[in-house]
Design a protein around this motif. Sequence first.
Motif, PDB file in Angstrom:
ATOM      1  N   TYR A 283       0.821  -1.205   0.000  1.00  0.00           N
ATOM      2  CA  TYR A 283       0.000   0.000   0.000  1.00  0.00           C
ATOM      3  C   TYR A 283       0.860   1.263   0.000  1.00  0.00           C
ATOM      4  O   TYR A 283       0.458   2.312  -0.451  1.00  0.00           O
ATOM      5  CB  TYR A 283      -0.915   0.026   1.226  1.00  0.00           C
ATOM      6  CG  TYR A 283      -2.149  -0.826   1.080  1.00  0.00           C
ATOM      7  CD1 TYR A 283      -2.345  -1.949   1.881  1.00  0.00           C
ATOM      8  CD2 TYR A 283      -3.130  -0.511   0.138  1.00  0.00           C
ATOM      9  CE1 TYR A 283      -3.484  -2.733   1.760  1.00  0.00           C
ATOM     10  CE2 TYR A 283      -4.260  -1.289   0.000  1.00  0.00           C
ATOM     11  CZ  TYR A 283      -4.438  -2.404   0.817  1.00  0.00           C
ATOM     12  OH  TYR A 283      -5.554  -3.178   0.694  1.00  0.00           O
TER      13      TYR A 283
ATOM     14  N   ASP B  11       3.555   3.564  -4.507  1.00  0.00           N
ATOM     15  CA  ASP B  11       2.693   4.197  -5.494  1.00  0.00           C
ATOM     16  C   ASP B  11       3.030   3.624  -6.868  1.00  0.00           C
ATOM     17  O   ASP B  11       3.718   4.253  -7.681  1.00  0.00           O
ATOM     18  CB  ASP B  11       2.919   5.714  -5.472  1.00  0.00           C
ATOM     19  CG  ASP B  11       1.848   6.449  -6.233  1.00  0.00           C
ATOM     20  OD1 ASP B  11       1.825   7.682  -6.152  1.00  0.00           O
ATOM     21  OD2 ASP B  11       1.048   5.791  -6.930  1.00  0.00           O
TER      22      ASP B  11
ATOM     23  N   HIS C 103      -3.725  -3.616  -5.163  1.00  0.00           N
ATOM     24  CA  HIS C 103      -3.515  -2.698  -4.038  1.00  0.00           C
ATOM     25  C   HIS C 103      -3.211  -1.296  -4.543  1.00  0.00           C
ATOM     26  O   HIS C 103      -2.224  -1.093  -5.240  1.00  0.00           O
ATOM     27  CB  HIS C 103      -2.328  -3.169  -3.199  1.00  0.00           C
ATOM     28  CG  HIS C 103      -2.544  -4.496  -2.534  1.00  0.00           C
ATOM     29  ND1 HIS C 103      -2.595  -5.670  -3.230  1.00  0.00           N
ATOM     30  CD2 HIS C 103      -2.715  -4.827  -1.231  1.00  0.00           C
ATOM     31  CE1 HIS C 103      -2.791  -6.670  -2.380  1.00  0.00           C
ATOM     32  NE2 HIS C 103      -2.875  -6.183  -1.170  1.00  0.00           N
TER      33      HIS C 103
ATOM     34  N   ASP D 194      -2.031   3.723  -0.862  1.00  0.00           N
ATOM     35  CA  ASP D 194      -2.869   4.185   0.240  1.00  0.00           C
ATOM     36  C   ASP D 194      -2.080   4.140   1.538  1.00  0.00           C
ATOM     37  O   ASP D 194      -2.243   3.217   2.345  1.00  0.00           O
ATOM     38  CB  ASP D 194      -4.106   3.282   0.333  1.00  0.00           C
ATOM     39  CG  ASP D 194      -5.198   3.899   1.169  1.00  0.00           C
ATOM     40  OD1 ASP D 194      -6.326   3.385   1.133  1.00  0.00           O
ATOM     41  OD2 ASP D 194      -4.910   4.886   1.872  1.00  0.00           O
TER      42      ASP D 194
ATOM     43  N   LYS E 195      -2.397   5.722   4.241  1.00  0.00           N
ATOM     44  CA  LYS E 195      -3.199   5.730   5.476  1.00  0.00           C
ATOM     45  C   LYS E 195      -3.629   4.318   5.829  1.00  0.00           C
ATOM     46  O   LYS E 195      -3.538   3.893   6.981  1.00  0.00           O
ATOM     47  CB  LYS E 195      -4.447   6.608   5.277  1.00  0.00           C
ATOM     48  CG  LYS E 195      -4.144   8.086   5.255  1.00  0.00           C
ATOM     49  CD  LYS E 195      -5.349   8.914   5.708  1.00  0.00           C
ATOM     50  CE  LYS E 195      -5.053  10.398   5.720  1.00  0.00           C
ATOM     51  NZ  LYS E 195      -4.325  10.918   4.556  1.00  0.00           N
ATOM     52  N   LYS E 196      -4.077   3.605   4.797  1.00  0.00           N
ATOM     53  CA  LYS E 196      -4.500   2.222   5.057  1.00  0.00           C
ATOM     54  C   LYS E 196      -3.306   1.414   5.544  1.00  0.00           C
ATOM     55  O   LYS E 196      -3.425   0.581   6.434  1.00  0.00           O
ATOM     56  CB  LYS E 196      -5.056   1.631   3.763  1.00  0.00           C
ATOM     57  CG  LYS E 196      -5.583   0.247   3.884  1.00  0.00           C
ATOM     58  CD  LYS E 196      -6.916   0.097   3.170  1.00  0.00           C
ATOM     59  CE  LYS E 196      -7.467  -1.290   3.410  1.00  0.00           C
ATOM     60  NZ  LYS E 196      -8.093  -1.848   2.228  1.00  0.00           N
TER      61      LYS E 196
END
Lengths: 343, 587, 350
Positions: free
Chosen positions: B347, B350, B384, B387, B389-390
């Motif tokens: 996650y 990027d 995926h 993310d 934050k996740k």
Amino acid sequence: MGQYVVQRLLLLIPTFIGVTLIGFLVMRLAPGDPAELRAAGGLGGAKDASVSQDKRGVVDEALAQWRAQYGLDKPLHVQYAIWLKNLFTLSFGDSFKDNQSVWGKITERIPVTLKLNFWSLLVVYLVAIPLGIYSATHQNSFADQATTLIAFVLFAVPLVWAATMALVFICGGDFYYLFPPGGLESLDAAANWSWWHKFTDQAWHLFLPVVLLSYDGFAGLSRYMRASMLEVLRQDYVQVARAKGLEEGVVVFKHVLRNSLIPQVTLLASILPGLIGGSVIIETMFSIPGLGQLGFESVLSRDYPVVLALLAVTSILTLVGILISDLLLAVVDPRIAFGRRAQ
Amino acid sequence: MFARSWRLILAILLVTGCGDKSEVKVADVQPAVSKEEAGKPVTGDWLVYNLESEPEQLNPLTSSDKYASDVLGNIFEPLLTREPKTLELKPYIAAERPMISQDKLTYTFKIRGDVHFQDGNPLTVEDVLFSIKAIKCPFVNAPFLRVYYNSVVDAEIVDSATVRIITKEPYFLNESQLGAILQLPRHYYDPENLLGKVTVRDLTQDPKKLSDEVKRFGDNFNKNFSRNPMGSGPYIFKTWKTGREIEMARDRNYWGNGKQGIDQTYVDQIKYRFITNQDAALALLKSGGLDFIERLTPIQGVRGTNSDRFKRQFQKFEYFVPYYSYIGWNNDHPIFRDKRVRQAMTYFTDRKQLAKTIMFGLAEVVDGPVYFFRPEYDKNLYSHPFDPKKAMEILKQAGWKDSDGDGILDKVINGKVTPFRFEFKIPAGAQVSKSTSLVLQDELKRYGIAASVRELDWTIFLDDVKNHKFDTVIMAWGMPAHEPDDYQIFHSSQAANKGSNHVSYKNPRVDKILEDNRREFDPKKRIEIYQEFQRILNDDQPYTFLFARKNVSAVQRRFQGVEVYPEGLKPPTWWVPLPEQIYGLVK
Amino acid sequence: MASTNSTTRDAVTETTEAGGLWSDVWQRFKRNPIALTGFYVVCVFVFMALFADFIANDKPYYSDYKGKSYFPIFRSYLVGLKLGKWPAELLNVEFKKLEGAKSFYPPIPYRPSNINLLEPLEPPSGRHWFGTDKLGRDVMAGMVHGSRVSLSIGFVAVGIAVLIGVVLGAIAGYFGSWTDLVISRFFEVMLSIPTFFLLITIAALLPPSIFLTMFIIGATSWVGIARFTRNEFLRIRNLDYVTSAIALGGTDRKVMFKHILPNALAPVIVSVVLGIAGAILVESSLSFLGIGVPAELVTWGSILHEASTTTYAWWLAVFPGFAIFITVLAYYLVGEGLREVLDPRLRGLR
């Protein structure tokens, strides 16, 4: 004189052993296993860190077998001794890469490196000597100061920068195309081209590499030339010659020049290994198949036989070069006493 | 005076050098001829292209680099090849696909009767048997190839047109592997018939029991055939100018000329030039010194080849190649043992932006080890997204927090407070690996994860990978385009003994799936099995799968018949219409 | 060859006026405008290296955030030296993204490691004065911080070379005869090894680290210094004041280091300055070839390396290369100036 030569030749041997031993130890003690490299398919995958899945079936026995084949499983000192012994029969072994005779590979590339270095040396001397003479005979003139400054500037230009700038700006790409960005000759260089055609084609290709290889040489050498001429010009016997009424030109050429050329001769020995070393960058950047490129690649692929052979060859050349220039020096300048002069 | 003379020399060189226009063929190139006008394929002209590195040698069995196989692919032919578009196996030197016995252990090949080698001699079953023996001979310096054929226990000639091969255990790829055996002429590679008396079964025994003749054959084969390959293929090896180029000429008497199902070739001569510097190669392409560059660098593909002039002269092709890059987390590492951490790391990456920036858009994010175009590829896999934050949530759930205020996450593992610190290991010179690691390092810093990057010489890197001496590596696998079999990469047994499962991934269900897959001969069933496999991997994230790469090739427009296939381009099948041929005929 | 009278006179000057000698050197050096310029340039780069964190940084000098004042750059030094901690609200924060913060940034508001995938390979512009590389890292920041690497490698490498060279040369020159013979042979061996080749080999094969690079550059370039030192020791050893020092009962070590060495240093000083320039050149060649320097570190050579594969990004080639060039030139000018001042009759030093 004869005794001196023999003495020096004998001294070559321990030096040679020292050099090759150091090289051998460096290569063998450094991490990295050529057997594993072969298994992964050579250096080809390095650029994108990829291993082909075809190569995944590697087994320890296969690796051990490969190593045994090249005697890599014997203790180090035995390996070195075997290598030394083979030297006497001039057998350098076979390359790990393709089983070709190492000697064959080297002799294939010697002409290329030699060509490159010969022209560089020529350019260096042809440019530096006249420049140095001019500077010395017109000391502190504007031309002298300008050339001194230019020499400094040239000396400070890093080779990697000059080569990169050349590739970026004048070898195709986004800006100008004045010279080819690589290779020794044009693609369709046919055997039936006229000699002149072939020569100019190769000259066009080698122009940049030669210039790049030699610019710091002629900057440095011209300074030396100037300094040594100045030194000689100050000597008493020059004043005597002038007092005798000899023309300046004759003074310069007959007396001064010969004596100031002496140190330049000795420099030859030290320039040579530098050229072979500097070639690595040039040969890699301009795709010139010379010894420098071979050496670099062989180091990266742990091709021990090739690396050791190259080391042996270049160190012999260097040592012999030093010897020759020392002898020449002794011949040219009888004031120098053998064995006791300050090194 | 002296000072002037060197200037004069330089001036001469400059002038004559610039006057040499033999490499510049720019102004008079015509625009591409349309397919209708192009008409039927004709022979003639040369194809000059660029190999990024000089092949080490051209011995069909002992050379192990991919540049050599490029060249050798035109000289030698296998029993079976694959349909370029569907990738189905199809017969080549074999007259038809082999008969496979009920127990899946015996393969019976019928050989075509009309094949002959480049020197005119016919290809017989003797040569087929010889080709197998040569691979199995332990004295031939091809240990890495031989390992593939460990399952072959015997082979024999049944009659003048049939060969039977017996394997150790059922494996669905056996047919493909056996079919891939390149056919070597016995009379050329073993003129004294040293292997005549020994059988394939003998060769699988203890090498010490083999006769001297066999050993002699091995030595001879290793030493004397590096630069003189001769096979049955459409191109004859002509010369090799070291450090510069390899020349091959079309065999006018090629046995396959005009035959159905055999690739027809038209170009009279193929020249491979070795140019390592890719900018130099592109410059040479633009000036007419090359006709084709198979792999432009991403920058070149996206930027250096977009001018109008370039488009008039060259056709560009963008296509996927069977290859994927990945971040390999050492599954035995205390931090990465936990699959939640691995998921979090994915996650954090990027991948979409990386594909756009580092790969210049010439890549697609992938989520599994299967080649995009294969039917086995599961298009419904969860991908995926980026993310962070996740990722932080997952890490928090997994017990990671900054308990000592030093800015770095930590957790108690095995009784010790372990900070989240690790090292990326990458090989020197691998741009994508380096960029990816640096980007990740920068990103992770913000979230309290301290990553360092260590660049190593390729050979040492391989060593460390094999010995599992790493926290994380960023590498890539090049795959064949045919049916996948990831046994050696993801099966737990391959984690030991320097196998290819260098991340030490162990999952019993995956083990069973991979074992079943090997024995399954029904393609449809394999697809089902493999879909489950990919779903499990997607959850376990032993790798963070990165991208499938796209190649960009540029071909001079005068070549017709250029098509993109799943395995890439096939240069020998191209041709140039007569009015546009540039290079003369080969004598 | 100088006569004995002037030798003694030189010797006297050399021993008794050591302090006076160096200020005299400085006076004479100042009179050479070109050398002086070189010296100032060197000073500029040294300044840049020392204060890199204040010239190019993604943290501000001062930030007024939520009513409190912070001095992030200074604090990062404290934290680095383990003398302080970040307050919780500033931990791992990106200052540029802090809402409502009023901050004053250094002239180049980036660190060389700041990756920005949205601005790769940008030509020089208002945002990035020297453009960006393929990961969006600011080139100018890379150059400022890169000076640290270049200079430190230069100094340390030469330091090592001086250490080895002076010691070996002193021993050889002082003791003479057999010791000298053996050590001189060793010099020859080192000279015959193709140094660049050896450098590349070691740098390519071992895991890259700055210390390793410093060490091997130092370990392969000490021979020149050793030879000068040896020559000087050979010459000075026979001077009267030395023989009298020995006669007066001085130990070998004391004589060597207290009496001879300070006066033998003249050619060594020049070699040091030139050696720093040489080391910088070698380092840039190594990182250009992609070896010897860790991946995360941005150096002048590493930016050039990228330039060679991205030839249309001319700003990657021009600026760092120019920086290397100016630095090296400056050192050469200083070195030459020093040489002319220290002994105009010294020859063959190059």
